[in-house]
Design a protein around this motif. Structure first.
Motif: not given
Ligand code: MG
Length: 263
Positions: A23-33, A67-71, A209-217
């Motif tokens: 997923v990450l190579h070659p860059p760029p990927a979109l990283l969302v946390f 590209v790094v994003a926070i949601v 994409f990384a998340g921990d909660d119901v609303n990340d499902e």
């Protein structure tokens, strides 16, 4: 479901690293946390939540390649000071608050006003019941959050919130988080919509994409080939994510693995 069984794969297992590399190579990927419970440990006082320094530095390093994003469920202004770095994109209120979307003023006003009745009830007829039950109401503009982590009787607090929403939550989408119930306009974007928006905006289709909660499902459920989805903490069998991290304590390690895959 197969997807749920698949979530038992550890993100840092050999298989996980192999997939991450693709997923990450070659860059760029979109990283969302997501933020709370993903980058920052869950704390008793939500106002004390901060991204650990090692996590912030690793994300800054990843920004050289990706590209790094926070949601986040938080408002954009609220989360900005807790990150310790400035990401490329920040979307708040579970994806509904998108500062880069300049076309959306009218839509945002509509989503905001959908909460007016509930807002009025919190300040009026329900104020005493909420206060007595130890429920903290947080108005994020595009969503209302009812926190009951600090309530003496969480069960009772939750039933008060449910009662309020039964009376004044018509036309709203409500969903539970960790000791919190959220309410927002039914047609407001969710986190999956937010990630789709970022994919369209950046033109990058490989996504972590990384998340921990119901609303990340919803994001985990909408994953496509070329995505790496990570459920952080909790019971991985309850998640549609493909991969799993033990908790926020492993996040710095995961980001270091991401960095190695990017070079
Ligand atoms: Mg979270």
């Amino acid at each position: 479901m197969n997807t749920h069984a698949a979530a038992r794969l550890a993100a840092l297992s050999p298989q996980g690293r192999q997939h991450l590399q693709a997923v990450l190579h070659p860059p760029p990927a979109l990283l969302v946390f997501d933020f709370d419970g993903t980058l920052a440990p869950i704390v008793a006082q939500p106002d004390a939540a901060r991204a650990p320094l090692a996590v912030a530095r690793a994300l800054e390093a990843l920004m050289q390649h990706h590209v790094v994003a926070i949601v986040t469920g938080r408002a954009v202004d609220d989360v900005a000071g807790r990150l310790g770095f400035v990401p490329h994109h920040v979307l708040g209120s579970h994806g509904a608050e998108d500062p880069a979307d300049v076309q959306s003023a009218e839509r945002i006003a509509h989503h905001r006003s959908a909460l007016d009745e509930l807002r009025a009830a919190c300040d009026g007829s329900w104020a005493a019941s909420l206060g007595d039950a130890g429920v903290q109401v947080e108005d994020k503009g595009l969503s209302l959050a009812f926190h009951y982590r600090l309530s003496r009787d969480r069960q009772h607090a939750l039933s008060v919130v449910r009662g309020l929403l039964a009376e004044h939550g018509g036309g709203l989408r409500t969903f539970d988080g960790k000791c919190v119930v959220n309410a927002m306009a039914d047609e407001a974007p969710d986190k999956a919509d937010a990630v789709e928006t970022l994919v369209a905006r950046t033109g990058i289709s490989r996504v972590v994409f990384a998340g921990d909660d119901v609303n990340d499902e919803p994001v985990f459920e909408r994953r496509r080939p070329g995505w790496f989805t990570v459920k952080v903490g909790g019971d991985p069998r309850q998640s549609a994510a493909e991969f799993h991290l033990g908790g926020t304590a492993e996040m710095a390690l995961f980001l270091a693995a991401c960095l190695r895959c990017s070079r």
